[in-house]
Motif scaffolding. Structure first.
Motif, mmCIF file in Angstrom:
data_model
loop_
_atom_site.group_PDB
_atom_site.id
_atom_site.type_symbol
_atom_site.label_atom_id
_atom_site.label_comp_id
_atom_site.label_asym_id
_atom_site.label_seq_id
_atom_site.Cartn_x
_atom_site.Cartn_y
_atom_site.Cartn_z
ATOM 1 N N MET A 129 0.820 -1.202 0.000
ATOM 2 C CA MET A 129 0.000 0.000 0.000
ATOM 3 C C MET A 129 0.865 1.268 0.000
ATOM 4 S SD MET A 129 -2.969 -1.060 2.729
ATOM 5 C CE MET A 129 -3.789 0.530 2.608
ATOM 6 N N LYS A 130 1.914 1.253 0.793
ATOM 7 C CA LYS A 130 2.740 2.449 0.954
ATOM 8 C C LYS A 130 3.584 2.742 -0.291
ATOM 9 C CE LYS A 130 5.656 4.665 4.463
ATOM 10 N NZ LYS A 130 4.647 5.652 4.883
ATOM 11 N N VAL A 176 -5.664 4.834 -2.201
ATOM 12 C CA VAL A 176 -4.484 5.051 -1.371
ATOM 13 C C VAL A 176 -3.783 6.314 -1.866
ATOM 14 C CG1 VAL A 176 -2.346 4.054 -0.487
ATOM 15 C CG2 VAL A 176 -4.252 2.557 -1.068
ATOM 16 N N ASN A 177 -4.150 7.448 -1.266
ATOM 17 C CA ASN A 177 -3.507 8.698 -1.648
ATOM 18 C C ASN A 177 -2.335 8.983 -0.706
ATOM 19 O OD1 ASN A 177 -4.679 9.630 0.747
ATOM 20 N ND2 ASN A 177 -6.429 10.532 -0.321
ATOM 21 N N GLN A 178 -1.694 10.140 -0.874
ATOM 22 C CA GLN A 178 -0.517 10.461 -0.083
ATOM 23 C C GLN A 178 -0.837 10.546 1.402
ATOM 24 O OE1 GLN A 178 2.503 10.396 -1.198
ATOM 25 N NE2 GLN A 178 3.331 10.827 0.848
ATOM 26 N N ASP A 179 -2.013 11.040 1.741
ATOM 27 C CA ASP A 179 -2.412 11.114 3.151
ATOM 28 C C ASP A 179 -2.477 9.726 3.779
ATOM 29 O OD1 ASP A 179 -2.570 13.847 3.007
ATOM 30 O OD2 ASP A 179 -4.744 13.887 2.643
ATOM 31 N N VAL A 180 -3.014 8.761 3.035
ATOM 32 C CA VAL A 180 -3.099 7.383 3.536
ATOM 33 C C VAL A 180 -1.704 6.803 3.711
ATOM 34 C CG1 VAL A 180 -3.870 5.044 3.011
ATOM 35 C CG2 VAL A 180 -5.377 6.985 2.544
ATOM 36 N N ARG A 181 -0.823 7.041 2.735
ATOM 37 C CA ARG A 181 0.536 6.491 2.806
ATOM 38 C C ARG A 181 1.284 7.026 4.019
ATOM 39 N NH1 ARG A 181 0.245 7.607 -2.922
ATOM 40 N NH2 ARG A 181 -0.077 5.661 -4.066
ATOM 41 N N GLU A 182 1.074 8.283 4.339
ATOM 42 C CA GLU A 182 1.767 8.874 5.477
ATOM 43 C C GLU A 182 1.285 8.298 6.801
ATOM 44 O OE1 GLU A 182 1.310 13.069 5.117
ATOM 45 O OE2 GLU A 182 2.711 13.245 3.425
ATOM 46 N N GLN A 301 21.386 -1.380 1.510
ATOM 47 C CA GLN A 301 19.971 -1.039 1.674
ATOM 48 C C GLN A 301 19.312 -0.812 0.319
ATOM 49 O OE1 GLN A 301 17.155 -1.382 3.268
ATOM 50 N NE2 GLN A 301 17.853 -0.229 5.040
ATOM 51 N N ASN A 302 18.290 -1.599 0.035
ATOM 52 C CA ASN A 302 17.515 -1.404 -1.187
ATOM 53 C C ASN A 302 16.041 -1.132 -0.898
ATOM 54 O OD1 ASN A 302 16.683 -3.901 -0.366
ATOM 55 N ND2 ASN A 302 17.469 -5.036 -2.113
ATOM 56 N N CYS A 303 15.755 -0.904 0.378
ATOM 57 C CA CYS A 303 14.378 -0.600 0.788
ATOM 58 C C CYS A 303 14.012 0.820 0.365
ATOM 59 C CB CYS A 303 14.258 -0.766 2.298
ATOM 60 S SG CYS A 303 12.669 -0.279 2.980
ATOM 61 N N LYS A 304 12.824 0.975 -0.172
ATOM 62 C CA LYS A 304 12.374 2.279 -0.651
ATOM 63 C C LYS A 304 11.538 3.040 0.369
ATOM 64 C CE LYS A 304 10.532 0.241 -4.206
ATOM 65 N NZ LYS A 304 9.755 0.002 -5.455
#
Length: 307
Positions: A129-130, A176-182, A301-304
Motif C-alpha cells: 500500500m505504501k 491510497v492517496n498520499q495522506d493514507v501512505r503517510e 539497503q535497497n528498501c524504498k
C-alpha cells in the motif's frame, strides 16, 4: 467499496475431529481448544449479506502451521484433508462474495519478525500500500504482490512461508492517496546482529575483563540499537568474532564482521589504550561493531520506504 473483517484475537487455525477448519482465539485452552475457537459455519453467519450489507467482503487471517495443530487435535489426518479444507474455504468465498488471504500453508509458520516489528504478512500488506504508485487499491493485485513479497522475504531469511488467496478479488477496495501512505507507519527492516565471540589468546586480559563477551552480547540483546536488532538467526545476522589482549600494558582489540560463515569487509582494529573498567571496554567494542554494521546496512539497503 466493501467491508474488511479483522478478528484481532485470532492467532491460529486447527482442524477439529469432524475435519472442519476452526480458528483458535488468543486465549484458547490448550487441553480443549475446540471450546475456545470458532468454525467456518460461524464465520459464514457473521459475514452473511444479512449481517454485512456490502456486496464484497475481504477476510485476511494470519494463522501459523495449522497442519501441525491439526495433527495434534485430530490424530494425523492425511490424504484428502487438504482438498476438503480448500472446498470449505471456497464454499465460504462463493456463498458470501469474499476474497480470502491465508498467511501460510498447513505445515508452515506465519512468522513474526523482529526486524519488522510485526508479522511478515501484515508488514508486506502495508508495504504494498505504501509503495504502490497507483491510488486505486485492487484486492487481487494487492494480495498477489503481497504473496510474492512474503515468499521472497521468508526465503531470503531462511524460512518458508507461502500465503495463498481464494476468490477473484478483481475489485477496488479503496483509494491510497498520499495522506493514507503517510499514516502507514512502517520502516525498512532492521539489520540482524547475532551473538559475537571475543577471546583472549594469552589469558592475561581475561583476568581483568572476565565477562567481556557476555557483556557485549548483553548490550546487543538487551534492546535494539537504532536500526540493529539482536537475532538468534546466525546464518542471516551480522556478527563479530575477534580477540582482545594486553600489549605493553594497553588493551588491543581486533575483530572481523561475518555474515553466516562469510567474512564481510576487512578486519577492524580498535586503537590500543588503557581502560578504567570492563564496561568501558564493552562500550568501545559495541559502538565500533554497530558503526561497522551500519556502514554495511547502508551500503546494502535497497528498501524504498522512508524511515
Amino acid at each position: 467499496h466493501g467491508d474488511i473483517m479483522r478478528l484481532k484475537d485470532t492467532t491460529d487455525m486447527i482442524v477439529s475431529e469432524q475435519n472442519q477448519i476452526r480458528f483458535l482465539l488468543m486465549n484458547a485452552e490448550k487441553k480443549n481448544p475446540i471450546s475456545s475457537s470458532f468454525g467456518v459455519k460461524e464465520l459464514t453467519k457473521w459475514c452473511s449479506p444479512q449481517k454485512i450489507k456490502a456486496q464484497k467482503r475481504v477476510f485476511v487471517f494470519d494463522a501459523c502451521h495449522s497442519g501441525k495443530i491439526a495433527n495434534e487435535v485430530s490424530g494425523g489426518f492425511r490424504g484428502d484433508d487438504e482438498g476438503a479444507r480448500i472446498r470449505q474455504l471456497d464454499k465460504l468465498k462463493d456463498k458470501n462474495g469474499m476474497m480470502i488471504l491465508a498467511a501460510a500453508a498447513d505445515d508452515e509458520s506465519a512468522y513474526e519478525d523482529e526486524t519488522l516489528n510485526q508479522g511478515v504478512l501484515t508488514y508486506h500488506l502495508l508495504q504494498v500500500m505504501k509503495e504502490q504508485s497507483d491510488t486505486s487499491l485492487v484486492v487481487r493485485n494487492w494480495f498477489d504482490e503481497t504473496i510474492d513479497l512474503v515468499k521472497d522475504y521468508s526465503k531470503a531469511n531462511g524460512n518458508k512461508q507461502e500465503p495463498s488467496s481464494f476468490g477473484d478479488g478483481r475489485f477496488e477496495i479503496g483509494n491510497v492517496n498520499q495522506d493514507v501512505r503517510e499514516v502507514i507507519k512502517i520502516t525498512c527492516p532492521k539489520t540482524r546482529v547475532g551473538a559475537c565471540v571475543f577471546v583472549d589468546p594469552t589469558g592475561e586480559a581475561e583476568v581483568l575483563y572476565p565477562r567481556l563477551q557476555d557483556e557485549i552480547n548483553k548490550q546487543f540483546s538487551g534492546n535494539s540499537r537504532g536500526d540493529l536488532v539482536f537475532s538468534s538467526n546466525t546464518d542471516k545476522a551480522y556478527r563479530a568474532t575477534g580477540t582482545y589482549f594486553l600489549n605493553d600494558g594497553k588493551l588491543l582489540i581486533r575483530y572481523k564482521i561475518l555474515q553466516g560463515s562469510e567474512q564481510i569487509g576487512d578486519p577492524i582494529s580498535i586503537p590500543s589504550k588503557n581502560y578504567t573498567n570492563e564496561q568501558e571496554v564493552v562500550q568501545a567494542i559495541t559502538n565500533s561493531i554497530a558503526q561497522e554494521i551500519e556502514k554495511l546496512r547502508v551500503a546494502n539497503q535497497n528498501c524504498k520506504l522512508a524511515n
